[in-house]
Design an enzyme around this catalytic site. Structure first.
Site, mmCIF file in Angstrom:
data_model
loop_
_atom_site.group_PDB
_atom_site.id
_atom_site.type_symbol
_atom_site.label_atom_id
_atom_site.label_comp_id
_atom_site.label_asym_id
_atom_site.label_seq_id
_atom_site.Cartn_x
_atom_site.Cartn_y
_atom_site.Cartn_z
ATOM 1 C CG HIS A 262 -2.037 0.936 1.220
ATOM 2 N ND1 HIS A 262 -1.861 2.300 1.306
ATOM 3 C CD2 HIS A 262 -3.378 0.736 1.133
ATOM 4 C CE1 HIS A 262 -3.042 2.896 1.268
ATOM 5 N NE2 HIS A 262 -3.981 1.968 1.165
ATOM 6 N NE ARG A 285 -3.518 7.639 -1.241
ATOM 7 C CZ ARG A 285 -3.587 6.458 -1.844
ATOM 8 N NH1 ARG A 285 -3.590 6.396 -3.171
ATOM 9 N NH2 ARG A 285 -3.661 5.350 -1.142
#
Length: 484
Positions: A262, A285
């Site tokens: 990740h 995000r």
């Protein structure tokens, strides 16, 4: 409740809880085993949400049909799906189709029958539409909310027995079950708890394995299949993978080398050398947050797939210079006030932990930051196209950047997060042997399984996988229990 009458569920994360909920609905007793001290597994930490399409919670006129979700999932699966042929290709396609076509029902089941708020929808990396559901402002993070709701319901059930601090050391074969007069049932050998010496106990009955992946098995399966990831921190506690327990009774495994790194795990300034990191949720995000290198420059479409964003971090950002014994990169995650407000539940927790802070553009004093933020604000406003190809900007609202502009920032680095490989299952969650035949009385769901996600799992599909295949495993184990 006699253990001999029960279905045995190993693992208390979301997949195990969903299987158990289905079994209890059929009034079948369940003994749930977990090696940890508390239930919930990694599922309880999941922070971005659960995918579903189409659902009533999605934005109007979004036109997100199941076939778009299907196309995104296939694209994300990449090489393992594209290169597979014949029966293996068909099996993978069927798993993906089952996941996607069951997704709306999974969201409805959690919202309507379990009372979980999933009314907020965001677009995460690799998705062509917003389809990742979580609770609204002030609600608990989605993993915690979902797991808590299921546990609370099960705790009221006299047919449910949870044993924590209980480690399964071996799967007992059907032949051994036959010899013990257990009708050819599989079973599990369970180690005695601390202070009980070498005492072991064997439980027989239908088995549902929901024990998770091996992203924390640094010196075991991870070292065996992906030695190149040595030194990269993880979001998973150190514990051994359980796929070998099922391989010992004939289960096949697939995609074991497919490990997801990740792109954003928090680097805590107070503990730079921590090997286990808090995940910086992809939702940050999705709501507009951006990634910056050490000079304050963007370098990637922050909503590309996790695999692509991670590769960009490693190629574009500088390694952290501190001697920690870990491989870490110098990257910042930055949000404006609009993105921060949309992520308030997450952000409040991260600020409380000291992982993100409120500051201003001027105080950060990064050479390229002001120009970078103004360029991004112009992209969000539609004045210019994004050179990195980003097209969704969440709730970013900052338009005119000054030294006094308020932002929220935290240091992040890539982290080993999820293992796409595991035991082979079919769309009925049955564990298959090396010849592709189901092993009678054995089901698996969640991260212990392989072949669904290929080389990259979309954010929001881990909780979905647990709900869809956990419920399928529970339904089929219930039918098996009733028949036998």
């Amino acid at each position: 409740m006699s253990p001999e009458q029960a279905v045995i569920v190993i693992g208390s994360g979301l997949a195990g809880l969903c299987a158990t909920t289905q079994l209890i609905a059929h009034r079948i007793p369940v003994v749930m085993l977990d090696r940890a001290a508390k239930p919930g597994g990694n599922s309880i930490k999941a922070s971005s949400g659960i995918n579903g399409a189409p659902t009533r919670f999605q934005p109007p006129l979004q036109n997100d049909a199941a076939d778009l979700f299907l196309a995104d999932t296939r694209r994300s699966a990449g090489r393992p799906l594209a290169a597979s042929v014949d029966a293996e290709r068909a099996r993978r396609e069927t798993l993906i189709t089952t996941l996607v076509t069951s997704s709306a029902e999974a969201v409805d089941w959690l919202a309507d029958e379990q009372g979980v708020d999933l009314s907020t929808v965001a677009q995460l990396g690799g998705h062509s539409r917003a389809r990742t559901h979580r609770g609204g402002a002030g609600q608990k993070p989605p993993g915690f909310a979902i797991v808590s709701a299921l546990l609370e319901s099960l705790d009221r059930e006299p047919l449910f027995q949870l044993r924590t601090n209980t480690r399964v050391t071996r799967v007992v074969t059907a032949k051994e079950g036959q010899e013990e007069g257990k009708g050819g049932m599989l079973g599990v050998e369970v180690a005695g708890q601390e202070g009980e010496g070498n005492r072991t106990e064997t439980l027989y009955g239908p088995l549902v394995f929901a024990t998770g992946g091996f992203a924390g098995d640094t010196h075991g399966l991870l070292e065996k299949y992906r030695p190149d990831l040595a030194g990269i921190p993880s979001t998973n506690d150190a514990r051994e993978g359980t796929q070998p327990l099922l391989e010992a009774v004939g289960a096949a495994v697939v995609d074991m080398e497919q490990v997801q790194v990740h792109p954003t795990g928090f680097v805590d300034a107070k503990d730079l050398a921590a090997r286990v990191k808090f995940l910086a949720a992809e939702a940050l995000r999705g709501e507009g947050g951006i990634l910056l290198d050490g000079r304050g420059r963007r370098f990637v479409d922050e909503l590309a797939t996790r695999e692509q964003v991670t590769a960009a971090v490693m190629a574009s950002a500088s390694p952290l210079e501190e001697e920690t014994g870990l491989r870490q990169w110098d990257v910042s995650l930055l949000m404006d006030e609009g993105a921060a407000a949309a992520s308030k539940t997450h952000l409040d927790f991260y600020r409380w932990k000291g992982l993100m802070r409120k500051t201003t553009v001027g105080e950060l004093a990064l050479p390229a930051l002001r120009d970078t933020l103004q360029g991004y604000a112009d992209v969000v406003s539609g004045k210019t196209p994004d050179v990195f190809g980003r097209t969704a900007f969440g709730n970013w609202t900052l338009k005119e950047v000054s030294s006094d502009s308020v932002v929220y920032v935290g240091k992040v680095t890539p982290v080993v997060h999820f293992t796409m490989g595991g035991v082979v299952i079919n769309e009925q969650s049955q564990v298959l042997d090396k010849d592709g035949a189901p092993i009678q009385g054995l089901w698996a769901a969640g991260e212990i399984t392989g072949g669904l996600h290929g080389q990259n799992r979309l954010g929001g599909s881990s909780l979905l996988e647990c709900v869809v295949f956990g419920r399928i495993a529970g339904e089929n184990a219930a039918a098996f229990h009733q028949e036998h």
